[in-house]
Design a protein around this motif. Structure first.
Motif, PDB file in Angstrom:
ATOM      1  N   THR A  85     -15.850 -21.410  31.534  1.00  0.00           N
ATOM      2  CA  THR A  85     -15.527 -20.243  32.355  1.00  0.00           C
ATOM      3  C   THR A  85     -15.047 -20.707  33.721  1.00  0.00           C
ATOM      4  OG1 THR A  85     -17.229 -18.964  31.213  1.00  0.00           O
ATOM      5  CG2 THR A  85     -16.438 -18.088  33.316  1.00  0.00           C
ATOM      6  N   GLY A  86     -13.898 -20.235  34.118  1.00  0.00           N
ATOM      7  CA  GLY A  86     -13.348 -20.615  35.408  1.00  0.00           C
ATOM      8  C   GLY A  86     -12.767 -22.012  35.445  1.00  0.00           C
ATOM      9  N   GLY A  87     -12.647 -22.649  34.298  1.00  0.00           N
ATOM     10  CA  GLY A  87     -12.091 -24.004  34.219  1.00  0.00           C
ATOM     11  C   GLY A  87     -10.701 -23.981  33.611  1.00  0.00           C
ATOM     12  N   ASP A  88     -10.124 -25.165  33.449  1.00  0.00           N
ATOM     13  CA  ASP A  88      -8.800 -25.234  32.844  1.00  0.00           C
ATOM     14  C   ASP A  88      -8.909 -25.091  31.331  1.00  0.00           C
ATOM     15  OD1 ASP A  88      -8.779 -27.939  31.472  1.00  0.00           O
ATOM     16  OD2 ASP A  88      -9.242 -28.578  33.516  1.00  0.00           O
ATOM     17  N   ALA A  89      -7.788 -24.790  30.702  1.00  0.00           N
ATOM     18  CA  ALA A  89      -7.762 -24.507  29.263  1.00  0.00           C
ATOM     19  C   ALA A  89      -8.109 -25.705  28.397  1.00  0.00           C
ATOM     20  CB  ALA A  89      -6.391 -23.958  28.874  1.00  0.00           C
ATOM     21  N   ALA A 126      -9.634 -31.242  25.535  1.00  0.00           N
ATOM     22  CA  ALA A 126      -9.473 -32.643  25.931  1.00  0.00           C
ATOM     23  C   ALA A 126     -10.723 -33.190  26.604  1.00  0.00           C
ATOM     24  CB  ALA A 126      -8.284 -32.793  26.877  1.00  0.00           C
ATOM     25  N   ARG A 127     -11.548 -32.294  27.154  1.00  0.00           N
ATOM     26  CA  ARG A 127     -12.762 -32.693  27.879  1.00  0.00           C
ATOM     27  C   ARG A 127     -13.899 -31.734  27.560  1.00  0.00           C
ATOM     28  NH1 ARG A 127      -8.544 -33.133  30.576  1.00  0.00           N
ATOM     29  NH2 ARG A 127      -8.533 -30.987  31.287  1.00  0.00           N
ATOM     30  N   CYS A 128     -15.114 -32.257  27.666  1.00  0.00           N
ATOM     31  CA  CYS A 128     -16.307 -31.431  27.509  1.00  0.00           C
ATOM     32  C   CYS A 128     -17.188 -31.632  28.737  1.00  0.00           C
ATOM     33  CB  CYS A 128     -17.066 -31.808  26.238  1.00  0.00           C
ATOM     34  SG  CYS A 128     -18.448 -30.708  25.869  1.00  0.00           S
ATOM     35  N   TYR A 129     -17.601 -30.548  29.325  1.00  0.00           N
ATOM     36  CA  TYR A 129     -18.422 -30.514  30.538  1.00  0.00           C
ATOM     37  C   TYR A 129     -19.787 -29.960  30.179  1.00  0.00           C
ATOM     38  CZ  TYR A 129     -20.055 -28.515  34.997  1.00  0.00           C
ATOM     39  OH  TYR A 129     -20.798 -28.166  36.106  1.00  0.00           O
ATOM     40  N   LEU A 130     -20.811 -30.370  30.910  1.00  0.00           N
ATOM     41  CA  LEU A 130     -22.125 -29.761  30.737  1.00  0.00           C
ATOM     42  C   LEU A 130     -22.906 -29.819  32.035  1.00  0.00           C
ATOM     43  CD1 LEU A 130     -24.743 -31.920  30.459  1.00  0.00           C
ATOM     44  CD2 LEU A 130     -23.486 -32.512  28.404  1.00  0.00           C
ATOM     45  N   GLU A 131     -23.850 -28.898  32.127  1.00  0.00           N
ATOM     46  CA  GLU A 131     -24.754 -28.835  33.273  1.00  0.00           C
ATOM     47  C   GLU A 131     -26.180 -28.903  32.764  1.00  0.00           C
ATOM     48  OE1 GLU A 131     -22.056 -25.919  36.090  1.00  0.00           O
ATOM     49  OE2 GLU A 131     -23.733 -25.034  35.011  1.00  0.00           O
ATOM     50  N   THR A 132     -27.031 -29.576  33.529  1.00  0.00           N
ATOM     51  CA  THR A 132     -28.442 -29.667  33.189  1.00  0.00           C
ATOM     52  C   THR A 132     -29.234 -29.750  34.487  1.00  0.00           C
ATOM     53  OG1 THR A 132     -30.031 -30.776  31.738  1.00  0.00           O
ATOM     54  CG2 THR A 132     -28.468 -32.192  32.911  1.00  0.00           C
ATOM     55  N   GLY A 147     -21.472 -40.530  25.340  1.00  0.00           N
ATOM     56  CA  GLY A 147     -20.230 -40.797  26.057  1.00  0.00           C
ATOM     57  C   GLY A 147     -19.980 -39.928  27.279  1.00  0.00           C
ATOM     58  N   PHE A 148     -20.944 -39.116  27.669  1.00  0.00           N
ATOM     59  CA  PHE A 148     -20.794 -38.316  28.881  1.00  0.00           C
ATOM     60  C   PHE A 148     -21.062 -39.193  30.097  1.00  0.00           C
ATOM     61  CE2 PHE A 148     -21.336 -34.972  25.808  1.00  0.00           C
ATOM     62  CZ  PHE A 148     -20.626 -33.900  26.328  1.00  0.00           C
ATOM     63  N   HIS A 149     -20.351 -38.894  31.183  1.00  0.00           N
ATOM     64  CA  HIS A 149     -20.534 -39.603  32.450  1.00  0.00           C
ATOM     65  C   HIS A 149     -20.925 -38.589  33.510  1.00  0.00           C
ATOM     66  CE1 HIS A 149     -18.824 -43.182  30.679  1.00  0.00           C
ATOM     67  NE2 HIS A 149     -17.890 -42.406  30.164  1.00  0.00           N
ATOM     68  N   ARG A 150     -21.873 -38.975  34.330  1.00  0.00           N
ATOM     69  CA  ARG A 150     -22.312 -38.088  35.396  1.00  0.00           C
ATOM     70  C   ARG A 150     -21.213 -37.917  36.430  1.00  0.00           C
ATOM     71  NH1 ARG A 150     -28.531 -38.370  37.513  1.00  0.00           N
ATOM     72  NH2 ARG A 150     -28.144 -36.569  38.788  1.00  0.00           N
ATOM     73  N   ILE A 151     -21.033 -36.682  36.878  1.00  0.00           N
ATOM     74  CA  ILE A 151     -20.102 -36.394  37.962  1.00  0.00           C
ATOM     75  C   ILE A 151     -20.893 -35.755  39.096  1.00  0.00           C
ATOM     76  CG2 ILE A 151     -18.080 -36.262  36.452  1.00  0.00           C
ATOM     77  CD1 ILE A 151     -18.306 -33.190  36.569  1.00  0.00           C
ATOM     78  N   ASP A 152     -20.337 -35.758  40.283  1.00  0.00           N
ATOM     79  CA  ASP A 152     -21.120 -35.338  41.449  1.00  0.00           C
ATOM     80  C   ASP A 152     -20.926 -33.886  41.857  1.00  0.00           C
ATOM     81  OD1 ASP A 152     -18.576 -35.489  42.477  1.00  0.00           O
ATOM     82  OD2 ASP A 152     -19.045 -36.969  44.026  1.00  0.00           O
ATOM     83  N   HIS A 153     -20.281 -33.082  41.016  1.00  0.00           N
ATOM     84  CA  HIS A 153     -20.031 -31.693  41.385  1.00  0.00           C
ATOM     85  C   HIS A 153     -19.959 -30.803  40.141  1.00  0.00           C
ATOM     86  CE1 HIS A 153     -16.171 -33.457  40.337  1.00  0.00           C
ATOM     87  NE2 HIS A 153     -15.789 -32.242  40.014  1.00  0.00           N
ATOM     88  N   ALA A 154     -20.234 -29.526  40.360  1.00  0.00           N
ATOM     89  CA  ALA A 154     -20.104 -28.548  39.290  1.00  0.00           C
ATOM     90  C   ALA A 154     -18.626 -28.259  39.048  1.00  0.00           C
ATOM     91  CB  ALA A 154     -20.825 -27.265  39.668  1.00  0.00           C
ATOM     92  N   THR A 165     -27.372 -31.185  37.856  1.00  0.00           N
ATOM     93  CA  THR A 165     -26.847 -32.433  37.305  1.00  0.00           C
ATOM     94  C   THR A 165     -25.691 -32.078  36.376  1.00  0.00           C
ATOM     95  OG1 THR A 165     -29.097 -33.306  37.375  1.00  0.00           O
ATOM     96  CG2 THR A 165     -27.493 -34.576  36.137  1.00  0.00           C
ATOM     97  N   PHE A 166     -24.564 -32.807  36.528  1.00  0.00           N
ATOM     98  CA  PHE A 166     -23.326 -32.434  35.859  1.00  0.00           C
ATOM     99  C   PHE A 166     -22.733 -33.639  35.138  1.00  0.00           C
ATOM    100  CE2 PHE A 166     -23.975 -30.499  40.014  1.00  0.00           C
ATOM    101  CZ  PHE A 166     -24.229 -29.193  39.634  1.00  0.00           C
ATOM    102  N   TYR A 167     -22.176 -33.387  33.960  1.00  0.00           N
ATOM    103  CA  TYR A 167     -21.605 -34.443  33.129  1.00  0.00           C
ATOM    104  C   TYR A 167     -20.250 -34.010  32.593  1.00  0.00           C
ATOM    105  CZ  TYR A 167     -26.171 -36.768  32.775  1.00  0.00           C
ATOM    106  OH  TYR A 167     -27.351 -37.424  33.034  1.00  0.00           O
ATOM    107  N   LEU A 168     -19.406 -35.010  32.323  1.00  0.00           N
ATOM    108  CA  LEU A 168     -18.090 -34.764  31.749  1.00  0.00           C
ATOM    109  C   LEU A 168     -17.813 -35.870  30.730  1.00  0.00           C
ATOM    110  CD1 LEU A 168     -15.579 -32.886  32.045  1.00  0.00           C
ATOM    111  CD2 LEU A 168     -14.662 -34.582  33.628  1.00  0.00           C
ATOM    112  N   ARG A 169     -17.115 -35.506  29.656  1.00  0.00           N
ATOM    113  CA  ARG A 169     -16.740 -36.480  28.626  1.00  0.00           C
ATOM    114  C   ARG A 169     -15.313 -36.197  28.192  1.00  0.00           C
ATOM    115  NH1 ARG A 169     -15.950 -38.026  23.436  1.00  0.00           N
ATOM    116  NH2 ARG A 169     -17.301 -39.562  22.477  1.00  0.00           N
ATOM    117  N   GLU A 170     -14.512 -37.242  28.149  1.00  0.00           N
ATOM    118  CA  GLU A 170     -13.170 -37.146  27.575  1.00  0.00           C
ATOM    119  C   GLU A 170     -13.328 -37.096  26.059  1.00  0.00           C
ATOM    120  OE1 GLU A 170     -10.280 -36.829  29.314  1.00  0.00           O
ATOM    121  OE2 GLU A 170     -11.477 -36.867  31.155  1.00  0.00           O
ATOM    122  N   LEU A 171     -12.569 -36.230  25.413  1.00  0.00           N
ATOM    123  CA  LEU A 171     -12.691 -36.081  23.958  1.00  0.00           C
ATOM    124  C   LEU A 171     -11.629 -36.851  23.198  1.00  0.00           C
ATOM    125  CD1 LEU A 171     -13.566 -32.301  23.772  1.00  0.00           C
ATOM    126  CD2 LEU A 171     -15.119 -34.257  23.566  1.00  0.00           C
TER     127      LEU A 171
END
Length: 174
Positions: A85-89, A126-132, A147-154, A165-171
């Motif tokens: 929601t509110g992200g790119d396609a 192309a990417r998967c994001y998650l919040e915890t 394969g998720f990597h921590r990122i510093d922002h929502a 805590t936020f993570y992103l993974r290239e698919l």
């Protein structure tokens, strides 16, 4: 002859009959980690109608059943993906992945993660994001192994203001 084999699990797409069980699991598990109050899925009205919510385009939710020796299953967890929601396609969000304690440690998390990421690729993300949140240590270890990597922002506009805590993974890669 009575079988004493350890129960196994199976993963399947959510059905309308699973809504109450998944809502109860989410509302039981979240307080274990202090995830109460506004900004958490426990208060998200979607929790009560997950089947309908994940029938939307490019969305999927799966339940994990513990299966007994007779092949009967009881829903003990679940997780899904949907467009961020509110992200790119090209970015989806891993959403509402929770397990009862009785399902943890059996490999169901890795199996469900694989199923969700395969679905995301199938939908063309192309990417998967998650919040915890801090304290969900076992979940964070699963994310790192997956394969998720921590990122510093929502990212996006998830409405989960309680997560920190936020993570992103290239698919495109495994």
């Amino acid at each position: 002859m009575i079988s004493h084999a350890a129960p196994s699990f199976r993963i399947r797409p959510i059905e309308a009959r699973d809504d109450a069980a998944i809502a109860a699991i989410i509302r039981r598990v979240m307080p274990e980690f202090g995830a109460c109050g506004s900004g958490f899925a426990i208060n998200d009205p979607e929790v009560d109608w997950m089947h309908r919510a994940y029938s939307a385009p490019r969305s999927a939710y799966f339940v994990v059943e513990r299966v007994d020796a007779h092949g009967d299953g009881t829903v003990e967890g679940g997780g899904g993906i949907a467009p961020l929601t509110g992200g790119d396609a090209d970015t989806c969000e891993l959403r509402k992945m929770y397990f009862l304690p009785s399902l943890r440690g059996l490999g169901a998390g890795e199996a469900l993660m694989t199923r969700c990421l395969d679905a995301a690729r199938g939908f063309g993300f192309a990417r998967c994001y998650l919040e915890t949140l801090t304290g969900m240590d076992a979940a964070m270890r699963l994310y790192a192994r997956s394969g998720f990597h921590r990122i510093d922002h929502a990212m996006g506009a998830t409405g989960h203001g309680g997560c920190n805590t936020f993570y992103l993974r290239e698919l495109t890669t495994d």
